[in-house]
Design a protein around this motif. Structure first.
Motif, mmCIF file in Angstrom:
data_model
loop_
_atom_site.group_PDB
_atom_site.id
_atom_site.type_symbol
_atom_site.label_atom_id
_atom_site.label_comp_id
_atom_site.label_asym_id
_atom_site.label_seq_id
_atom_site.Cartn_x
_atom_site.Cartn_y
_atom_site.Cartn_z
ATOM 1 N N THR A 107 0.736 -1.428 0.101
ATOM 2 C CA THR A 107 -0.075 -0.045 -0.040
ATOM 3 C C THR A 107 0.924 1.409 0.045
ATOM 4 N N TRP A 108 1.791 1.165 0.872
ATOM 5 C CA TRP A 108 2.896 2.230 0.715
ATOM 6 C C TRP A 108 3.630 2.316 -0.512
ATOM 7 N N ASP A 109 3.804 1.342 -1.346
ATOM 8 C CA ASP A 109 4.293 1.523 -2.568
ATOM 9 C C ASP A 109 3.224 2.144 -3.570
ATOM 10 N N LEU A 110 2.191 2.026 -3.506
ATOM 11 C CA LEU A 110 1.315 2.360 -4.550
ATOM 12 C C LEU A 110 1.104 3.707 -3.982
ATOM 13 N N ALA A 111 0.854 3.962 -2.930
ATOM 14 C CA ALA A 111 0.560 5.474 -2.508
ATOM 15 C C ALA A 111 1.923 6.237 -2.797
ATOM 16 N N THR A 112 3.084 5.899 -2.612
ATOM 17 C CA THR A 112 3.969 6.633 -2.882
ATOM 18 C C THR A 112 4.107 7.062 -4.533
ATOM 19 N N ALA A 113 3.811 5.965 -5.312
ATOM 20 C CA ALA A 113 3.869 5.939 -6.927
ATOM 21 C C ALA A 113 2.740 6.935 -7.385
ATOM 22 N N THR A 114 1.682 7.143 -6.595
ATOM 23 C CA THR A 114 0.445 7.733 -7.076
ATOM 24 C C THR A 114 0.351 8.805 -6.252
#
Length: 206
Positions: A143-150
């Motif tokens: 979730t952190w990966d996705l949030a950071t990317a978007t």
């Protein structure tokens, strides 16, 4: 590097405190990941993520696949018989596929006896409670990966981050991580936010 936490060595993972129900943490982590996936805009699908082998699209497909594997494990299946990425999923079908898979997880894990049942994971076998902690960690970090990317800023549940951090601290050594799908831990300040300390331990740079 692909950060597939299902491949965390089983000998280093234990269940959370007996007073907790690890299924509830897992379902909360899945729900937060689902909200984050749902907020991704179409023009962001091809963006890179901190999980460097996955674009946003591929990481979302991976998480749907993990949901399907969790449900399969809950029914006594061998998760290695299912793919790690849902390549069959078109960009227009995120929400429907996610909701269906999340409901399937909840149904497959409804029996509390699953917490002590031995489940088949890629690296071997684990009690359901320990497996739930590993998957909670996977969803929280991704979730952190996705949030950071978007460009998203999810509300991080302190309990979920604490469960995930404790599980990963037990699962991953401080030094070289040969055989595990993680880079070496990144240094952060001791008073850094808990989510930053979690992802840094998993080899991300907050």
């Amino acid at each position: 590097m692909t950060q597939n936490m299902e491949n965390t060595p089983r000998s280093t993972v234990t269940t959370p405190d007996a007073t907790d129900d690890p299924r509830q943490g897992l379902l909360k982590a899945i729900a937060l990941a689902g909200r984050t996936v749902a907020a991704v805009r179409p023009e962001q699908f091809d963006a890179p993520t901190p999980c460097t082998e996955f674009t946003v699209r591929q990481l979302a497909r991976h998480l749907v696949a993990v949901l399907r594997r969790i449900a399969h494990a809950g029914r006594g299946g061998d998760v290695t018989t299912l793919p790690t990425v849902a390549d069959d999923l078109p960009d227009t079908a995120w929400q429907e596929a996610w909701d269906a898979a999340a409901r399937d997880v909840e149904a497959a894990w409804a029996d509390p006896e699953i917490l002590g049942r031995i489940l088949k994971l890629p690296f071997g076998s684990l009690p359901g409670g320990a497996a739930a902690a590993v998957w909670t960690s996977e969803f929280t970090v991704h979730t952190w990966d996705l949030a950071t990317a978007t460009g998203q800023s999810p509300h991080w549940d302190p309990e979920l981050v604490a469960i995930s951090y404790a599980a990963m601290k037990r699962a991953l050594p401080t030094g070289p991580r040969d055989g595990a799908p993680f880079e070496v831990a990144v240094d952060v300040d001791a008073d850094a936010p808990a989510i930053d300390r979690l992802v840094a331990w998993c080899g991300r740079k907050p």
